[in-house]
Enzyme design. Structure first.
Site, short mmCIF file in Angstrom:
data_model
loop_
_atom_site.label_atom_id
_atom_site.label_comp_id
_atom_site.label_asym_id
_atom_site.label_seq_id
_atom_site.Cartn_x
_atom_site.Cartn_y
_atom_site.Cartn_z
N GLU A 198 0.83 -1.19 0.00
CA GLU A 198 0.00 0.00 0.00
C GLU A 198 0.87 1.25 0.00
O GLU A 198 1.92 1.26 0.64
CB GLU A 198 -0.90 -0.01 1.25
CG GLU A 198 -1.69 -1.30 1.37
CD GLU A 198 -2.44 -1.48 2.69
OE1 GLU A 198 -2.76 -0.48 3.33
OE2 GLU A 198 -2.70 -2.64 3.05
N GLU A 251 -9.89 5.84 2.86
CA GLU A 251 -10.33 5.06 4.02
C GLU A 251 -10.26 5.95 5.25
O GLU A 251 -9.31 6.71 5.41
CB GLU A 251 -9.39 3.85 4.22
CG GLU A 251 -9.66 3.06 5.49
CD GLU A 251 -8.75 1.84 5.64
OE1 GLU A 251 -8.09 1.45 4.65
OE2 GLU A 251 -8.68 1.29 6.75
#
Ligand SMILES: *[C@@H]1O[C@H](CO)[C@@H](O)[C@H](O)[C@H]1NC(C)=O
Ligand SMILES: *[C@@H]1O[C@H](CO)[C@@H](O)[C@H](O)[C@H]1NC(C)=O
Ligand SMILES: *[C@@H]1O[C@H](CO)[C@@H](O)[C@H](O)[C@H]1NC(C)=O
Length: 423
Positions: A228, A339
């Site tokens: 990520e 997120e």
């Protein structure tokens, strides 16, 4: 030089606790037990700091309060890993995928600006010499903010958006909310995106807001592999509300392996300009100037390592193939988007923002976006992803809208304010 000084400081605190212990009689056994716990924690923190902070050849004080240590490339945390003891550092990737877009042209076409000179705030006060890499120094207070010394630098279990299997009960349980675009069903060897940078407001200390890409391998079980990269605001991890460049990796669904940035051994950095976890500057203004960062992660077909590039030409380093199981071959899913953690403060939805804190409908200059989204295919070419899906748990809180056009290729606006009358 400065890292050992911090250890000494930890030692002094420990000594003070010991004195308190000695002065304390049998009557305050409870206090003594508490002091014992404090000193055990101090020792654990000291140990952690010694492991993560490496001796620096030069240290740079950043305006945001960070200290950036320029550490000899061969002394970086990666080389604490037993499998990397005899590793020869790859100073450049054997292969670099060619994109669909001319990056210099992209920036001027979009109306967004990409800062060419100052990319990270600490650059205002100096640069790291050749042969070193910049590492954001971890402070004792950073470790103490974590739920435990062991969990410091790690994500909590099972926070990956799982579009197809989204179980509303699980969503509520984990408290994580997403607004993402994704592709699956092929073998992927990398992903790229130009990401608009913001400083979302975080309501509670234990919440965060991030915008990133996920390179996923496996089937969302206990052995999920993930790489990520993106930007995040996380008071818990960094002690402030600044927008920071970050990376993350795990090979077991966030359980025992992996971490943010260089907080554990794994990622091998070769670049002397960019520090993982350092503040990005400047940030986009609502209704004003827009700023982008570009992130590319790809698998070198020759060595099998996963490389990361920041901006149009800064190759940061790589995750060695052996760290992973599924990703040692290829990725099975790519996700891009935002997120946040919704910890339901006061029993209501959090007001923590995602992206710019505004909904996709507001469009350029106001809503946050990912543009020129590409994947690396089986022939190692960057191309536009096909069959892009979108996912969000509660579109009245944070939403996503994908589109296509000539200049921006595949792109989407995403984000939102969180708490509002419809959320
Ligand atoms: C590193 O090299 C030494 C000497 O050649 C060897 O004994 C050792 O097993 C190697 N370690 C690893 C992890 O490959
Ligand atoms: C989450 O929980 C709240 C309150 O318990 C409920 O109203 C809401 O419908 C749940 N959300 C989902 C997506 O199930
Ligand atoms: C971060 O922002 C919150 C509110 O959004 C504020 O309460 C807090 O003081 C800020 N923290 C720092 C370190 O600036």
């Amino acid at each position: 030089m400065l890292a050992p000084a911090m250890v000494v400081h930890g030692g002094f605190r420990c000594a003070a606790v010991m004195v308190a212990l000695i002065c304390c009689s049998v009557l305050c056994a409870g206090v003594a037990t508490f002091a014992g716990e404090v000193s055990r924690k101090q020792i654990a923190v000291g140990k952690r700091l010694r492991r993560v902070n490496k001796p620096a050849l030069k240290s740079i004080q950043s305006p945001d309060g960070d200290v950036i240590d320029c550490v000899h490339i061969a002394h970086q945390p990666a080389f604490d890993h037993p499998f990397l003891k005899n590793h020869t550092i790859q100073m450049r990737p054997a292969f670099h995928p060619e994109g669909l877009y001319d990056e210099s042209k992209l920036v001027s076409d979009s109306g967004a600006k990409e800062q060419k000179t100052i990319l990270q705030l600490w650059h205002q006060n100096g640069r790291c010499p050749k042969g070193t890499i910049p590492i954001r120094r971890t402070k004792g207070e950073d470790v103490l903010r974590a739920t435990s010394v062991k969990r410091f630098g790690r994500k909590k279990h099972k926070t990956i958006p799982k579009p197809r299997f989204a179980d509303p009960d699980l969503i509520n349980e984990s408290g994580h909310q997403h607004a993402i675009a994704y592709v699956e069903g092929e073998k992927y060897y990398g992903a790229k995106a130009i990401i608009n940078v913001w400083e979302p407001k975080i309501q509670q200390f234990n919440e965060f807001s991030l915008s990133q890409l996920w390179i996923l391998g496996g089937s969302f079980g206990e052995d999920l592999n993930s790489i990520e990269a993106g930007w995040q605001v996380s008071p818990d991890l960094y002690g402030d509300n600044n927008t920071r460049l970050f990376t993350y990796w795990t090979s077991d669904a966030y359980q025992a392996t992996g971490c943010y940035n260089l907080l554990c051994s794994g990622f091998i950095q070769i670049n002397s300009d960019i520090a993982m976890g350092a503040s990005i500057s400047p940030i986009s203004d609502y209704g004003g100037s827009q700023y982008d960062i570009s992130i590319l992660v790809w698998k070198d077909p020759k060595e099998g390592n996963w490389w990361m590039q920041f901006g149009s030409d800064l190759v940061l380093g790589y995750w060695p193939s052996f760290l992973f199981s599924y990703l040692a071959d290829s990725a099975s899913m790519i996700e891009w988007g935002g997120e946040v953690v919704n910890s339901q403060p006061d029993g209501e939805h959090t007001a923590t923002e995602m992206g710019s804190g505004h909904f996709p409908e507001e469009g350029f200059g106001k809503a946050s976006y990912f543009r020129n989204i590409q994947i690396v295919d089986e022939s190692n070419n960057l191309r536009s992803p096909k069959n892009v899906g979108t996912f969000t748990e509660q579109s009245n809180c944070y939403d996503v809208q994908n589109e296509n056009n000539g200049d921006w290729g595949t792109f989407f606006y995403y984000g939102g304010p969180g708490r509002n009358s419809d959320c």
